[in-house]
Enzyme design. Sequence first.
Site, PDB file in Angstrom:
ATOM      1  N   CYS A 192      13.781  10.936   5.995  1.00 27.85           N
ATOM      2  CA  CYS A 192      13.813  10.449   7.477  1.00 27.85           C
ATOM      3  C   CYS A 192      14.931  10.672   7.792  1.00 27.85           C
ATOM      4  O   CYS A 192      15.084  10.891   9.268  1.00 27.85           O
ATOM      5  CB  CYS A 192      13.445   8.909   7.411  1.00 27.85           C
ATOM      6  SG  CYS A 192      14.438   8.002   6.303  1.00 27.85           S
TER       7      CYS A 192
ATOM      8  N   GLU B  61      10.310   1.294  10.278  1.00 27.30           N
ATOM      9  CA  GLU B  61      11.535   2.355  10.001  1.00 27.30           C
ATOM     10  C   GLU B  61      10.715   3.798   9.921  1.00 27.30           C
ATOM     11  O   GLU B  61       9.863   4.250   9.228  1.00 27.30           O
ATOM     12  CB  GLU B  61      11.995   2.281   8.396  1.00 27.30           C
ATOM     13  CG  GLU B  61      12.672   1.031   8.228  1.00 27.30           C
ATOM     14  CD  GLU B  61      13.943   1.005   8.882  1.00 27.30           C
ATOM     15  OE1 GLU B  61      14.568   0.185   9.199  1.00 27.30           O
ATOM     16  OE2 GLU B  61      14.493   2.126   9.373  1.00 27.30           O
TER      17      GLU B  61
ATOM     18  N   GLU C 110      10.101  16.437  14.597  1.00 25.49           N
ATOM     19  CA  GLU C 110      10.461  16.164  13.175  1.00 25.49           C
ATOM     20  C   GLU C 110       9.386  17.157  12.364  1.00 25.49           C
ATOM     21  O   GLU C 110       8.358  17.161  12.559  1.00 25.49           O
ATOM     22  CB  GLU C 110      10.032  14.490  12.848  1.00 25.49           C
ATOM     23  CG  GLU C 110      10.577  14.295  11.532  1.00 25.49           C
ATOM     24  CD  GLU C 110      10.531  13.096  11.082  1.00 25.49           C
ATOM     25  OE1 GLU C 110       9.424  12.462  11.367  1.00 25.49           O
ATOM     26  OE2 GLU C 110      11.141  12.572  10.487  1.00 25.49           O
TER      27      GLU C 110
ATOM     28  N   LYS D  59       0.613  -1.189   0.103  1.00 30.34           N
ATOM     29  CA  LYS D  59       0.032  -0.024   0.118  1.00 30.34           C
ATOM     30  C   LYS D  59       0.872   1.139   0.007  1.00 30.34           C
ATOM     31  O   LYS D  59       1.426   1.830   0.972  1.00 30.34           O
ATOM     32  CB  LYS D  59      -0.994   0.045   1.131  1.00 30.34           C
ATOM     33  CG  LYS D  59      -2.158   1.166   0.957  1.00 30.34           C
ATOM     34  CD  LYS D  59      -2.472   1.799   2.247  1.00 30.34           C
ATOM     35  CE  LYS D  59      -1.636   2.961   2.734  1.00 30.34           C
ATOM     36  NZ  LYS D  59      -1.630   4.158   1.826  1.00 30.34           N
TER      37      LYS D  59
HETATM   38  P1  NAD Z   1       2.600   8.470   7.733  1.00 31.10           P
HETATM   39  O1  NAD Z   1       2.851   7.294   8.984  1.00 31.10           O
HETATM   40  O2  NAD Z   1       1.252   9.290   7.851  1.00 31.10           O
HETATM   41  O3  NAD Z   1       2.156   7.508   6.482  1.00 31.10           O
HETATM   42  C1  NAD Z   1       2.978   6.572   6.103  1.00 31.10           C
HETATM   43  C2  NAD Z   1       2.145   5.470   5.461  1.00 31.10           C
HETATM   44  O4  NAD Z   1       1.336   4.703   6.337  1.00 31.10           O
HETATM   45  C3  NAD Z   1       1.244   5.876   4.494  1.00 31.10           C
HETATM   46  O5  NAD Z   1       1.194   5.028   3.205  1.00 31.10           O
HETATM   47  C4  NAD Z   1      -0.152   5.984   4.942  1.00 31.10           C
HETATM   48  O6  NAD Z   1      -1.354   5.835   4.229  1.00 31.10           O
HETATM   49  C5  NAD Z   1      -0.078   4.811   5.832  1.00 31.10           C
HETATM   50  N1  NAD Z   1      -0.784   5.008   7.071  1.00 31.10           N
HETATM   51  C6  NAD Z   1      -1.204   6.235   7.879  1.00 31.10           C
HETATM   52  N2  NAD Z   1      -1.990   5.781   8.830  1.00 31.10           N
HETATM   53  C7  NAD Z   1      -2.285   4.306   8.935  1.00 31.10           C
HETATM   54  C8  NAD Z   1      -2.694   3.384   9.752  1.00 31.10           C
HETATM   55  N3  NAD Z   1      -3.632   3.933  10.838  1.00 31.10           N
HETATM   56  N4  NAD Z   1      -2.583   2.147   9.460  1.00 31.10           N
HETATM   57  C9  NAD Z   1      -1.882   1.543   8.595  1.00 31.10           C
HETATM   58  N5  NAD Z   1      -1.176   2.492   7.729  1.00 31.10           N
HETATM   59  C10 NAD Z   1      -1.459   4.004   7.796  1.00 31.10           C
HETATM   60  O7  NAD Z   1       3.770   9.164   7.430  1.00 31.10           O
HETATM   61  P2  NAD Z   1       3.930  10.227   6.473  1.00 31.10           P
HETATM   62  O8  NAD Z   1       3.607  11.737   6.858  1.00 31.10           O
HETATM   63  O9  NAD Z   1       3.339   9.902   4.993  1.00 31.10           O
HETATM   64  O10 NAD Z   1       5.601  10.137   6.213  1.00 31.10           O
HETATM   65  C11 NAD Z   1       6.349  10.689   6.935  1.00 31.10           C
HETATM   66  C12 NAD Z   1       6.970  10.042   8.009  1.00 31.10           C
HETATM   67  O11 NAD Z   1       7.810   8.693   7.403  1.00 31.10           O
HETATM   68  C13 NAD Z   1       8.062  10.811   8.775  1.00 31.10           C
HETATM   69  O12 NAD Z   1       7.856  10.492  10.036  1.00 31.10           O
HETATM   70  C14 NAD Z   1       9.525  10.158   8.291  1.00 31.10           C
HETATM   71  O13 NAD Z   1      10.589  10.340   9.158  1.00 31.10           O
HETATM   72  C15 NAD Z   1       9.005   8.715   7.986  1.00 31.10           C
HETATM   73  N6  NAD Z   1       9.949   8.053   7.151  1.00 31.10           N
HETATM   74  C16 NAD Z   1      10.781   7.257   7.582  1.00 31.10           C
HETATM   75  C17 NAD Z   1      11.787   6.630   6.694  1.00 31.10           C
HETATM   76  C18 NAD Z   1      12.768   5.354   7.266  1.00 31.10           C
HETATM   77  O14 NAD Z   1      13.137   4.984   6.380  1.00 31.10           O
HETATM   78  N7  NAD Z   1      12.988   5.543   8.543  1.00 31.10           N
HETATM   79  C19 NAD Z   1      11.697   6.949   5.356  1.00 31.10           C
HETATM   80  C20 NAD Z   1      10.849   7.733   4.922  1.00 31.10           C
HETATM   81  C21 NAD Z   1       9.863   8.439   5.735  1.00 31.10           C
END
Ligand code: NAD
Length: 495
Positions: free
Chosen positions: A299, A265, A398, A190
């Site tokens: 990230c 992650e 962040e 997804k």
């Molecule tokens: P997010 O957690 O809102 O979304 C990430 C994914 O999770 C999306 O596909 C979203 O649709 C899904 N999601 C949201 N709510 C959910 C739920 N209740 N159940 C299951 N899936 C759900 O994060 P974001 O704002 O889209 O991305 C930014 C974040 O991602 C930042 O905190 C960043 O640091 C982190 N990030 C980490 C890495 C890493 O490798 N450590 C890499 C990229 C981004």
Amino acid sequence: MTVQTAKPAALPAFIGGEKKNLIGGKWVPASSGETIPVINPATGGSLGSIAASGSTDVDAAVAAARAAFEGEWSSWTPDQRRKLILKIHDVLLENFDELAMIETLDMGAPLARTKPLSGWTSQVLQFFAGQVGAGTVAAPENSLPGDFLTLRYRPPVGVVGGIIPWNGPLIGLWWIFGPALATGCTAVLKPAEDASLSVLRIAELMTEAGVPDGVINVVTGYGKDAGHALAEHHGVDRIAFTGSVGTAQTIVRASAGNLKRLQLELGGKSPDIVFADADLDKAVPGAAMGVYTNSGQVCVAGTRIFVQRPIHEEFVARMTEFTKTIRVGNGLDPDTQLGPLISQRQLDRVLGYIDVGNKEAKLAAGGNRLGGDHADGFYVEPTVFAGATNDMTIAQEEIFGPVATVIPFDTMDEAITLANATPYGLAGGLWTENLGTAHKVSQAIQAGTVWVNCYGVLDPSIGFGGTKMSGYGWKGGREHVESYLYDKAVYLNLG
Ligand code: NAD
């Protein structure tokens, strides 16, 4: 900072229209018929729509993945799987200009960033091709009475659910599809609702390359619907999640029903420490781009820049000068270095933190949304706050935008203490010409990756991961592939 204007470019034929899910080798709309608009963050214009899937669609995708896992795919030899990955490699590289442009249009990263990802894609696919066979059987000695043959196997865990964020889907999908194909798992991915197009086009190309029906499935939709359904699905054996801490906590709870394996992650507020003996010609652009790359939506971004007091003023002055040279604009212009943020929501969030920063610290560069020709896009200037302290909001939370917080320090011990004074532990960096300092500080920083005199480089065969609230599980490297396998012993009584 200079502002770039987009040059006209022919859009890929893939752009526009209503995109569907890939389930069991077929392209199908969400069962509800609902869709999510796809917005170009550079212009606010429409790029079509994707399926707004829910639990029914996830059920179908998991069933297809299960059928494939238990079907013919399980009899594919390692050699067949390796050749398939290499075929995907060739097909993707042939089409990479198109993929780069789709990514640029969909999530804003400039072509200057997305095009070179062909090299990275090639490397990561070759790496996973080379990992095929990680489940090889071993026959260890045993101390049992009688005549026993003991065998150790590492079979694939089964159906893997992948949930990835919007900040780099062209990179992020391989952390799920790569190990799944290498080990003989199947996957339901997804992508993020804000950036799914490159994943959908890659899924099309993978199907053309010969991936059997149901081995990879893509279901688009909102996290609370499709993401949640995948995380709690009892037919999913493992979840690989990249995203925010809050979502990870929800996923941990949702996954409890069948105790599925998790890899998380998450975010970071990574320290980048500049010692007084650093080579500032390298440290200034290195630390600045450690924050600004991908408009700060990374990230591992080194957003807390600790600078030793004797060079603090000079560093801030030089970073401010460097920041003014950065070319911000539509990513379709090949000279653009920083594109827009992903969405209006992210723009509001980053501008909100800039407001907080203006109250907490001293603004040294940037701080504004772009206007004029760029007023409809989600652009924000690369921004530097100086003279900050580590307890400020802009140093603890962040921001996920191009906002650097520069914090002075006096001693090495103080720098280490401040660097570790965060709930996160994803990455860190340091700049020094002293080998002893480099060694001591890199050991002391509590993070999954530490860069010395560089920032953000990544080799898929080495991998990366987090500690503390940045999650657990290693991406890349042999351990990543092994985490798609489970351990099994067979005792054969030969007596
Ligand atoms: P997010 O957690 O809102 O979304 C990430 C994914 O999770 C999306 O596909 C979203 O649709 C899904 N999601 C949201 N709510 C959910 C739920 N209740 N159940 C299951 N899936 C759900 O994060 P974001 O704002 O889209 O991305 C930014 C974040 O991602 C930042 O905190 C960043 O640091 C982190 N990030 C980490 C890495 C890493 O490798 N450590 C890499 C990229 C981004």
